[in-house]
Scaffold this active site. Structure first.
Site, mmCIF file in Angstrom:
data_model
loop_
_atom_site.group_PDB
_atom_site.id
_atom_site.type_symbol
_atom_site.label_atom_id
_atom_site.label_comp_id
_atom_site.label_asym_id
_atom_site.label_seq_id
_atom_site.Cartn_x
_atom_site.Cartn_y
_atom_site.Cartn_z
ATOM 1 N N TYR A 118 -62.319 81.197 -2.744
ATOM 2 C CA TYR A 118 -63.591 81.147 -3.460
ATOM 3 C C TYR A 118 -63.574 82.104 -4.638
ATOM 4 O O TYR A 118 -62.659 82.916 -4.799
ATOM 5 C CB TYR A 118 -64.759 81.460 -2.514
ATOM 6 N N LYS A 156 -58.458 85.738 -2.521
ATOM 7 C CA LYS A 156 -59.914 85.630 -2.320
ATOM 8 C C LYS A 156 -60.182 84.471 -1.361
ATOM 9 O O LYS A 156 -60.680 83.396 -1.746
ATOM 10 C CB LYS A 156 -60.640 85.480 -3.662
ATOM 11 N N GLU A 169 -61.062 99.720 0.311
ATOM 12 C CA GLU A 169 -62.162 99.108 -0.448
ATOM 13 C C GLU A 169 -63.311 98.837 0.512
ATOM 14 O O GLU A 169 -63.255 99.228 1.671
ATOM 15 C CB GLU A 169 -61.698 97.804 -1.130
ATOM 16 N N LEU A 199 -58.782 93.473 -2.662
ATOM 17 C CA LEU A 199 -58.952 92.391 -3.635
ATOM 18 C C LEU A 199 -58.957 93.051 -5.016
ATOM 19 O O LEU A 199 -59.649 94.053 -5.225
ATOM 20 C CB LEU A 199 -60.274 91.660 -3.421
HETATM 21 N N1 PDD Z 1 -66.926 89.986 -3.484
HETATM 22 N N2 PDD Z 1 -63.322 93.455 -2.692
HETATM 23 C C1 PDD Z 1 -63.818 92.506 -1.889
HETATM 24 C C2 PDD Z 1 -63.362 92.444 -0.473
HETATM 25 C C3 PDD Z 1 -64.757 91.584 -2.405
HETATM 26 O O1 PDD Z 1 -65.230 90.607 -1.617
HETATM 27 C C4 PDD Z 1 -65.179 91.692 -3.756
HETATM 28 C C5 PDD Z 1 -66.162 90.737 -4.360
HETATM 29 C C6 PDD Z 1 -64.633 92.724 -4.545
HETATM 30 C C7 PDD Z 1 -65.019 92.901 -6.002
HETATM 31 O O2 PDD Z 1 -64.517 91.850 -6.802
HETATM 32 P P1 PDD Z 1 -65.243 91.446 -8.161
HETATM 33 O O3 PDD Z 1 -65.442 92.692 -8.935
HETATM 34 O O4 PDD Z 1 -64.281 90.515 -8.821
HETATM 35 O O5 PDD Z 1 -66.551 90.778 -7.780
HETATM 36 C C8 PDD Z 1 -63.702 93.579 -3.984
HETATM 37 C C9 PDD Z 1 -67.825 88.965 -3.967
HETATM 38 C C10 PDD Z 1 -68.840 89.466 -4.928
HETATM 39 C C11 PDD Z 1 -68.425 88.206 -2.789
HETATM 40 O O6 PDD Z 1 -67.708 88.053 -1.812
HETATM 41 O O7 PDD Z 1 -69.570 87.754 -2.866
#
Ligand code: PDD
Length: 283
Positions: free
Chosen positions: A32, A147, A179, A203
């Site tokens: 996703y 992801k 994280e 991620l």
């Molecule tokens: N999640 N780490 C994890 C485990 C995440 O699920 C996310 C983002 C991030 C940050 O990634 P980014 O800056 O590209 O949004 C780091 C999204 C927002 C979600 O699962 O809804």
């Protein structure tokens, strides 16, 4: 009415029918993306597309129409009357529907592609304040760089934080902070910005990447190196980043108050530059 995208068509969300044999449903066999629409453009669209293609490649899903994403994402914003608002788009691509086997279907089946948009309502965290987070052992696999929609360890962990009235669950692995359940985390120690390096344990966030760029451009020393869970008491500032929370200060890490319990100066500077860049791009 909420118009969503499903396998090449735009239709009301409640008219979408997904096969019970879909491998996304049976195995969480899919990926996703979440992108933010900031009243005129998707924030760093290019990086999200690169990451989406990488995730697909890493789990060998072949979506021949992957280059249509940008086009239908914009169309969804327009169809849902969100052009001059803030919104989030969610995209999910699974391997498709096939009789349940642990091996991939052969010949290949058509992937299932679903996307929806919804208005983004900011969290209401006041400037200068932040969230308190819990800290616990990372219970996830070692391919967190993908992801993947397999998010049960993330949702279980975030639920635990939520039940305790906390804003995020931060993980450590081998004694090192990696994280959050749905965010990256940064620390400031003696003026230097620290965050866990890119690897299978985090991620690679689009926001993370832009924050590192902003910090370097602002002359803030940056180290993509981990902070030990035993050193949390020495951290002067901390913040989490993701597409929806953007830059959110962390004021308590487990039992440790961060700095004086409010957002620190480095965090506020990065927050300010991040938002002024978006304002400038909007024009
Ligand atoms: N999640 N780490 C994890 C485990 C995440 O699920 C996310 C983002 C991030 C940050 O990634 P980014 O800056 O590209 O949004 C780091 C999204 C927002 C979600 O699962 O809804």
């Amino acid at each position: 009415m909420n118009i969503a995208y499903f396998n090449g068509n735009f239709l009301p969300k409640d008219e979408i029918k997904i096969s019970p044999d879909d491998r996304g449903f049976l195995f969480a066999d899919g990926i996703y993306e979440v992108m933010k629409w900031t009243s005129g453009f998707f924030y760093d669209l290019e990086s999200h597309i690169i990451r989406m293609k990488r995730s697909l490649k890493e789990i060998s899903i072949n979506w021949p129409e992957e280059d249509t994403f940008s086009g239908f994402a914009h169309k969804l914003i327009e169809l849902n009357g969100l052009s001059d608002k803030q919104a989030l788009i969610y995209l999910q691509v699974t391997r498709g529907a096939a009789p349940r086997t642990h091996y991939f279907p052969g010949p290949e089946v058509t992937p299932t592609v679903y996307a929806f948009v919804r208005e983004f309502i900011p969290s209401g965290i006041l400037p200068g304040t932040g969230i308190r987070v819990m800290v616990k052992e990372d219970i996830r696999w070692s391919r967190c760089d993908i992801k993947s929609v397999a998010l049960l360890p993330n949702t279980l962990s975030f639920q635990e934080a939520h039940q305790k009235g906390l804003g995020e669950c931060i993980f450590f692995r081998n004694g090192l902070i990696t994280e959050g359940s749905h965010s990256n985390i940064f620390f400031v120690v003696d003026g230097t910005l620290f965050t866990y390096p890119e690897s299978g344990y985090i991620l690679s966030g689009v926001t993370r990447k832009n924050i590192l760029r902003i910090a370097r451009q602002a002359g803030i020393p940056v180290k993509e190196e981990p902070i030990s869970v035993n050193d949390l008491a020495t951290v002067q500032e901390a913040f989490i980043t993701n597409t929806s929370a953007e830059v959110t200060p962390v004021t308590a890490l487990g039992s440790h108050t961060v700095g004086n319990g409010t957002a620190g100066a480095v965090t506020m500077l990065i927050h300010k530059i991040f938002h002024s860049e978006i304002a400038a791009q909007r024009g």
